[in-house]
Structures are given as C-alpha cells and as structure tokens.
Scaffold this motif. Structure first.
Motif, PDB file in Angstrom:
ATOM      1  N   PRO A 112       0.826  -1.215   0.000  1.00 38.31           N
ATOM      2  CA  PRO A 112       0.000   0.000   0.000  1.00 38.31           C
ATOM      3  C   PRO A 112       0.851   1.252   0.000  1.00 38.31           C
ATOM      4  O   PRO A 112       1.933   1.283   0.589  1.00 38.31           O
ATOM      5  N   VAL A 117      -5.179   3.194   3.153  1.00 38.87           N
ATOM      6  CA  VAL A 117      -5.893   2.056   3.717  1.00 38.87           C
ATOM      7  C   VAL A 117      -6.693   1.397   2.604  1.00 38.87           C
ATOM      8  O   VAL A 117      -6.961   2.021   1.578  1.00 38.87           O
ATOM      9  N   SER A 120     -12.992   0.826   0.769  1.00 37.60           N
ATOM     10  CA  SER A 120     -14.192   0.087   1.153  1.00 37.60           C
ATOM     11  C   SER A 120     -15.042  -0.206  -0.070  1.00 37.60           C
ATOM     12  O   SER A 120     -15.032   0.536  -1.055  1.00 37.60           O
ATOM     13  N   SER A 164     -10.894  12.118   1.608  1.00 42.58           N
ATOM     14  CA  SER A 164     -10.151  10.893   1.313  1.00 42.58           C
ATOM     15  C   SER A 164     -10.292  10.614  -0.173  1.00 42.58           C
ATOM     16  O   SER A 164     -11.414  10.659  -0.707  1.00 42.58           O
ATOM     17  N   TYR A 180      -6.395   1.445  -3.024  1.00 37.53           N
ATOM     18  CA  TYR A 180      -6.419   1.954  -1.662  1.00 37.53           C
ATOM     19  C   TYR A 180      -7.029   3.349  -1.676  1.00 37.53           C
ATOM     20  O   TYR A 180      -7.253   3.942  -2.734  1.00 37.53           O
ATOM     21  N   GLN A 182      -6.742   7.207   0.660  1.00 32.07           N
ATOM     22  CA  GLN A 182      -6.066   7.914   1.731  1.00 32.07           C
ATOM     23  C   GLN A 182      -6.860   7.750   3.032  1.00 32.07           C
ATOM     24  O   GLN A 182      -8.087   7.638   3.005  1.00 32.07           O
ATOM     25  N   LYS A 183      -6.174   7.769   4.147  1.00 33.01           N
ATOM     26  CA  LYS A 183      -6.878   7.835   5.412  1.00 33.01           C
ATOM     27  C   LYS A 183      -7.656   9.148   5.465  1.00 33.01           C
ATOM     28  O   LYS A 183      -7.188  10.181   4.993  1.00 33.01           O
TER      29      LYS A 183
END
Length: 378
Positions: A112, A117, A120, A164, A180, A182-183
């Motif tokens: 990553p 992260v 989803s 994000s 992925y 970004q947080k």
C-alpha cells in the motif's frame, strides 16, 4: 481542473528481463505530495492557456508547450475547484487521487502507498429520475436560505472538510494493482474574495506541513478567474438563470472531461463543494444540474463522516464511476460528496468508494488562518 488520478502504466516488453538484472529502484528524490503539486501546476497552466485562446481574439502567448494530442478517457475522481486560478494550482494537488507504482523486481505484489488504507466496497443503491425535480426544488430552496454575510475586502472565505481520495499501488513487473484510499484527514482552506490570496492546511495527505502553505498569486500577470477556477468576486458576476448558466458551463468546458454532460456535472460539483458563493447562484447551479442528461436521485448514501443523506448523482459513462452530491434528507443542506465505482474498470471493483468528502464548516473570517468561533489562528 480535473486530472487523471489513476492510469495503467505501460512497460516495455523486455521490462521483466531487465528488472531481474538491475537492483530494486530507490525512493524518488521528491516526496509524493510535492510531485503531485508540480504535476497539477503544469496541467493548470495548460488549461488556462487553452481557455484564454478560445476566449480572446488576440490571445496572449501564455502557452509555452507544443500542441497536445487528444487526452485519453479520464476518471472522475479529483478535484475540489477553489476560489482563484492561482489557488487551484496548489490546492488541487492535494485532492486528486494519487498514482503510486511499486515494484521490487521479484514479482511480489505491490504494497500500500504510505498513509493509505484498503478502499471500502459498498452496496450501491440505484438512482432514479423519479422525484428529481421536486428534490432539486428543495435543495435549491435550502441553498437560498443558507446565506452567509457578504465578505468585505480583507476578509477570507473559510472551508473546513474531511477528505479521502483514491490511491493505487501497482507492481511494475506483473502489472498487478491494488486499490487503496487515503486515510480520512482534515483539510482547511482560506481564500480572499478576489482570489489573489489563500492558505491551505492539509498535512494528512503530505500536501502541506502542519503550518500549511500559501496560495497567494503574486505573479505580475495573475491568472484571471474562470468557471473552472473562480473567485467569489467572479461568481457574483454570473447569471442566476439556470438555462443560461448551464449554457455557459457547456461552452467554457468544451473539450474537457470524458463527455460534455459529465464535465458539466463535474464542474457544478466542483463549484458547490469547496466554495462559498452567493446563495442565489448556488440555487441556480442545482437547478441547472437537474437539466443535465443522466442525472438521478439516490435515496440513501453517506458522506465521509458517516452522515446519511439523499444524493443528486451522475455516472460517468466512460470510466464507470458515479459522483454523488449528498444532502441532509430533512434540511436539504449540502453535506459532501462521494464517488463510487459502478462497474469493474481499470482494476477497480464495482462498489469501491474511490472518493469521500464531508464539509464541516463554511464561514467568513477576518484574517488568514483564523478559525471560525475563535479569534485564534490555526
């Protein structure tokens, strides 16, 4: 302006063989955030030059690059158009999905990107045109009621949000990629009404330090505001007739984006998301958006901080992602935006949330870096 946040890297046919003979590549000299900033600056300059060439009978020689070939289809993730063309140069660098390629020469999957992260995957509700007109009427009415004071010279527009965006890691040996995001991180922007001065604080995406960076346009020949990089003062000059407004948007964004309809929707979304504008104009923009083919109502969705709401949405026919403008289901106030992949494309699975924002504060403040509700500075 928009830029391509993710694109499959094309490698020469003998890359795998060469990779086995060479040591693993080192880290780039510049940090990722700085590279992104430089890229966006270049793309913004090109867009400005194109816009001026179309608008002026005797254009100034701003474009310093040769003619570019037609752009490939672009993914719709982004973007936050901001007050002032100079502001857009620096600020857009912090919001578009980043490209990060990782390869170790051993065929292993890429890891990553730093600070990212797994994206989803959600069950996506289908949109409908039923109730579109009445929903937009309520949203437009709410926008007219939510008036902020007229900013005076020396004051600043303030927007605070949680954001994000998409990041992709790809193994250059195998072509395998993983998606992925970004947080979720905070973002604060200050902008002068004329668009010449501004400040950005967004350390969560390596866009700025904890102190932030200046967005001032100190050039002798500052960029002029436009529909793609407006100032508050510029927005005050726009018509509030929805039909005329939409006509202007189509004209000024001609040749941008994947399709004219999608680019018009994207442009309006950029204007209403990270922006403070006259309430009557915001109302007109929503009414204009309802006239774009393919726009639908989504009964339930969530913004970046989990607030549920109703959405006005459109799917990009080319890239397959759907952008949703989210509004409180009771007050019809603007909450934020979500971008969801509607079909498998470019290695991204259907249902993947590739962009998320939540506007948490809009205000007029008296000084750069002043936080609403307090006389202290950020």
């Amino acid at each position: 302006m928009n830029r391509t946040p993710w694109r499959r890297r094309r490698e020469p046919l003998d890359h795998a063989e060469l990779a086995g003979l060479l040591p693993p590549p080192g880290d780039p000299v510049l940090p990722h955030g700085r590279l992104t900033t430089l890229e966006e600056h270049l793309m913004n300059e090109i867009q400005q030059a194109r816009s001026q060439k179309a608008a002026e009978a005797q254009p100034r020689p701003v474009l310093l690059f040769p003619a570019l070939p037609p752009e490939p289809p672009r993914r719709g993730g982004r973007r936050l158009a901001l007050v002032g063309a100079a502001v857009a140069v620096a600020v857009l660098a912090g919001v578009a999905g980043a490209v990060q390629f990782t390869g170790r020469g051993d065929g292993e999957a890429a890891g990553p990107p730093e600070g990212a992260v797994p994206a989803s995957i959600v069950q996506v509700a289908q949109g409908t045109t039923d109730g579109l007109s009445s929903t937009v009427d309520r949203i437009s009415g709410a926008a007219e009621r939510e008036k902020l004071p007229e900013p005076r010279p020396g004051q600043f527009l303030y927007i605070e949000s949680q954001v994000s965006w998409l990041q992709t890691s790809e193994n250059v040996d195998t072509g395998e990629s993983r998606t992925y995001v970004q947080k979720l991180h905070p973002r604060q922007v200050w902008m002068s009404p004329d668009g010449s001065k501004g400040w950005l604080i967004e350390p969560g995406n390596d866009t700025t330090s904890e102190d932030g960076l200046t967005l001032d346009d100190d050039r002798e020949d500052p960029a002029r505001p436009s529909i793609g990089a407006p100032s508050y003062d510029y927005l005050k000059t726009l018509t509030t007739d929805p039909d005329e407004l939409l006509k202007k948007i189509y004209k000024e964004t001609e040749g941008q984006g994947n399709t004219p309809d999608q680019q018009a929707f994207t442009t309006i979304g950029d204007l209403v998301m990270e922006q403070v504008m006259p309430a009557e104009l915001a109302s007109a923009l929503y009414r204009a958006a309802a006239k774009i083919p393919g726009v639908v109502v989504v009964d339930d969705t969530t913004d970046a901080v989990g607030r549920h709401g109703i959405a006005i949405a459109r799917t990009d026919e080319t890239s397959g992602d759907r952008t949703e403008w989210i509004f409180d289901a009771e007050t019809f106030s603007y909450l934020g935006e979500r971008t969801v992949q509607m079909r498998d494309a470019e290695g991204i699975k259907a249902g993947t949330v590739i962009g998320h924002t939540a506007i948490t504060e809009r205000a007029i403040v008296d000084a750069m870096k002043e936080v609403p509700g307090a006389r202290s500075k950020a």
